[in-house]
Design a protein around this motif. Structure first.
Motif, PDB file in Angstrom:
ATOM      1  N   MET A   1      91.505  49.264  42.212  1.00 40.63           N
ATOM      2  CA  MET A   1      90.830  50.492  42.580  1.00 40.63           C
ATOM      3  C   MET A   1      89.494  50.563  41.840  1.00 40.63           C
ATOM      4  N   LEU A   2      88.489  51.070  42.529  1.00 44.00           N
ATOM      5  CA  LEU A   2      87.158  51.179  41.953  1.00 44.00           C
ATOM      6  C   LEU A   2      87.130  52.277  40.899  1.00 44.00           C
ATOM      7  N   GLU A   3      86.643  51.935  39.720  1.00 37.70           N
ATOM      8  CA  GLU A   3      86.461  52.912  38.649  1.00 37.70           C
ATOM      9  C   GLU A   3      84.969  53.249  38.609  1.00 37.70           C
ATOM     10  N   LEU A  63      85.167  47.091  38.997  1.00 36.43           N
ATOM     11  CA  LEU A  63      86.423  46.522  39.457  1.00 36.43           C
ATOM     12  C   LEU A  63      86.788  45.409  38.486  1.00 36.43           C
ATOM     13  N   ARG A  92      85.694  46.461  51.780  1.00 38.06           N
ATOM     14  CA  ARG A  92      86.977  46.747  51.111  1.00 38.06           C
ATOM     15  C   ARG A  92      87.108  48.215  50.712  1.00 38.06           C
ATOM     16  N   HIS A  94      84.854  49.997  48.946  1.00 35.82           N
ATOM     17  CA  HIS A  94      84.169  50.358  47.701  1.00 35.82           C
ATOM     18  C   HIS A  94      82.927  51.211  47.960  1.00 35.82           C
ATOM     19  N   ALA A  97      84.211  54.652  48.722  1.00 35.80           N
ATOM     20  CA  ALA A  97      84.665  55.308  47.488  1.00 35.80           C
ATOM     21  C   ALA A  97      83.478  55.851  46.698  1.00 35.80           C
TER      22      ALA A  97
END
Length: 157
Positions: A1-3, A63, A92, A94, A97
């Motif tokens: 998961m993208l932080e 990531l 994907r 990102h 997000a």
């Protein structure tokens, strides 16, 4: 998961953001813009002015400890910008997000409509995310480059 984390005005974050931007433009804008425009658009280095963006609400998406995406929200102009994803990580979710994060930043500031200037190749992505706009215009970059774009907006309030 993208932080997603707020970028810091350090050379490390500025260089990472600039490198993501350059790679994304050189990979994803082929066919939408002439090669000479892309070369001018991606020349230089972060210290040539791009690093100043780190003072704004500018974010890096991480990531597995690697910065792979960027995004910025300019509260004064209610504008989303600098949304780029490294080519190896596109498709994907990102970018979506990061866009969702920027819209949330705007909502927290009680902003009800956001705007952006979409590159020609990214307009369909933004439309899929609820943005509207079809008319082509000219974006005037801080470096003096003029690029075709599509101004778009979205109600988020």
């Amino acid at each position: 998961m993208l932080e997603i984390k707020r970028a810091t005005p350090t050379p490390t974050d500025a260089n990472a953001a600039f490198d993501i931007r350059r790679a994304a433009i050189r990979s994803q804008c082929i066919g939408a813009y002439a090669a000479e425009h892309m070369a001018l658009w991606t020349r230089g280095k972060a210290e040539d002015g791009y690093s100043a963006l780190m003072e704004k609400p500018f974010y890096l998406g991480w990531l597995n400890g690697e910065p792979i995406a960027t995004g910025m929200f300019d509260p004064a102009n209610h504008e989303v910008g600098a949304l780029f994803v490294l080519p190896a990580f596109t498709g994907r979710g990102h970018g979506k997000a990061m866009l969702d994060h920027l819209e949330q930043v705007a909502r927290e500031l009680a902003i009800e409509e956001v705007v952006l200037d979409a590159t020609l190749n990214a307009a369909s992505f933004y439309r899929a995310c609820g943005y509207v706009g079809d008319e082509q215009a000219i974006y005037h970059s801080p470096s003096g480059l003029q690029l075709a774009c599509i101004p778009m907006k979205k109600q988020i309030g």
